[in-house]
Design a protein around this motif. Structure first.
Motif, PDB file in Angstrom:
ATOM      1  N   ARG A  24     -50.654 -27.578  61.131  1.00 42.62           N
ATOM      2  CA  ARG A  24     -51.731 -28.150  61.658  1.00 42.62           C
ATOM      3  C   ARG A  24     -51.417 -29.047  62.855  1.00 42.62           C
ATOM      4  N   GLN A  35     -53.419 -33.814  65.868  1.00 43.21           N
ATOM      5  CA  GLN A  35     -53.860 -33.248  64.667  1.00 43.21           C
ATOM      6  C   GLN A  35     -55.256 -32.425  65.177  1.00 43.21           C
ATOM      7  N   THR A  37     -58.030 -29.687  62.549  1.00 43.51           N
ATOM      8  CA  THR A  37     -58.565 -29.554  61.281  1.00 43.51           C
ATOM      9  C   THR A  37     -59.033 -27.976  60.638  1.00 43.51           C
ATOM     10  N   ASN A 132     -56.118 -28.562  54.600  1.00 47.55           N
ATOM     11  CA  ASN A 132     -56.981 -29.625  54.890  1.00 47.55           C
ATOM     12  C   ASN A 132     -56.833 -30.929  55.446  1.00 47.55           C
ATOM     13  N   GLU A 133     -57.609 -31.579  56.455  1.00 44.47           N
ATOM     14  CA  GLU A 133     -57.131 -32.689  57.076  1.00 44.47           C
ATOM     15  C   GLU A 133     -57.126 -33.900  55.943  1.00 44.47           C
ATOM     16  N   GLN A 134     -57.959 -33.936  55.362  1.00 47.12           N
ATOM     17  CA  GLN A 134     -57.843 -35.232  54.312  1.00 47.12           C
ATOM     18  C   GLN A 134     -56.693 -34.735  53.425  1.00 47.12           C
ATOM     19  N   SER A 170     -48.094 -34.814  62.226  1.00 52.17           N
ATOM     20  CA  SER A 170     -49.561 -34.305  62.110  1.00 52.17           C
ATOM     21  C   SER A 170     -50.527 -35.423  62.043  1.00 52.17           C
TER      22      SER A 170
END
Length: 272
Positions: A24, A35, A37, A132-134, A170
């Motif tokens: 990512r 970063q 997504t 996934n970003e979270q 990231s």
């Protein structure tokens, strides 16, 4: 080299963005990063709940049995032992976030540098596969939380510092990660992990000549690093140094009998 990573390389240079712990990251011309997504669902608070249904019946039964014993255990040391056993089972099947979850439960009961390192390392391995970003942010923070505690006690652990550095790459502060990698190389110019990761970061930013320099340095000191040898060839290929690329790909072919690696190499040689 992981076979899945080699397969991805065959698809093309675009696949590099999802290889080697950096699925990512986009890097700028100063080896910094930003970063991006994706669409993966966020992790649950207990990833083991999700993964239990994906293991075979015998292992699922063993995990369920150990979990029952763990939850019924009042003795902290015994509780930690059961949690460690569950974590090791998840490690066997590559469910790193589930393994980390149970290593963390053990570390909360019996705090030691070894347990802190196991927990942080498992979270880091989970981080390297997250999309996934979270989830990336969550796993990166967990990694730093545990590995930094080890580094506070033993700052010479450059291998752990490198892992922490990669979690920043990231993040919203990517240059902190780059700075840490440079600090590792200042302390140990031949550090294998730092040289490799700096090379990968250069590739991701499209700086293939710089990447080649990094990988040349890597294989100079670590000639058996198949990943570095392979990516050196790719860097030559992408920077239009065709003669060097051909020679390097041939060298990689001499280093392994893995059919997937050889298939990847042949794919590039056909394009030269």
């Amino acid at each position: 080299m992981k076979k899945s990573q080699i397969i991805a390389i065959v698809i093309g240079v675009a696949a590099i963005a999802i290889l080697f712990s950096l699925p990512r990251v986009v890097v700028d011309n100063d080896e910094g990063a930003a970063q991006i997504t994706d669409s993966e669902e966020p992790t649950s608070s207990n990833p083991a709940d999700m993964h239990l249904g994906t293991v075979d019946e015998s292992m699922a039964a063993e995990i369920a049995s150990l979990k029952g014993k763990m939850e019924a255990e009042d003795n902290q040391e015994n509780f930690a032992t059961f949690a460690d056993s569950i974590a090791e089972l998840y490690l066997e099947i590559g469910k790193f976030d589930s393994a980390a979850y149970f290593f963390e439960l053990a570390a909360e009961k019996i705090n030691s540098l070894e347990r802190l390192e196991k927990t942080g390392t498992a979270y880091y391995e989970a981080y390297t596969f997250a999309l996934n970003e979270q989830k990336i942010a969550f796993l990166a923070e967990k990694t730093r939380s545990y590995l930094n505690q080890v580094l506070e006690k033993d700052p010479k652990r450059l291998d752990l510092k490198t892992k922490v550095a990669m979690t920043y790459v990231s993040s919203s502060n990517p240059m902190q990660g780059i700075t840490m990698l440079r600090e590792v190389l200042e302390a140990e110019p031949t550090n294998e992990d730092a040289l490799f990761n700096m090379g990968i970061l250069s590739m991701q930013s499209g700086q293939y000549k710089r990447a080649a320099d990094r990988f040349e340095e890597l294989v100079k000191y670590h000639p058996n690093n198949l990943q570095g040898q392979f990516y050196l060839a790719v860097s030559y290929f992408e920077s239009k140094q065709n003669n060097k690329a051909k020679k390097q790909f041939e060298q990689v072919k001499d280093m392994t009998t893995d059919p997937m690696v050889l298939s990847s190499v042949d794919s590039y040689l056909e394009r030269l």
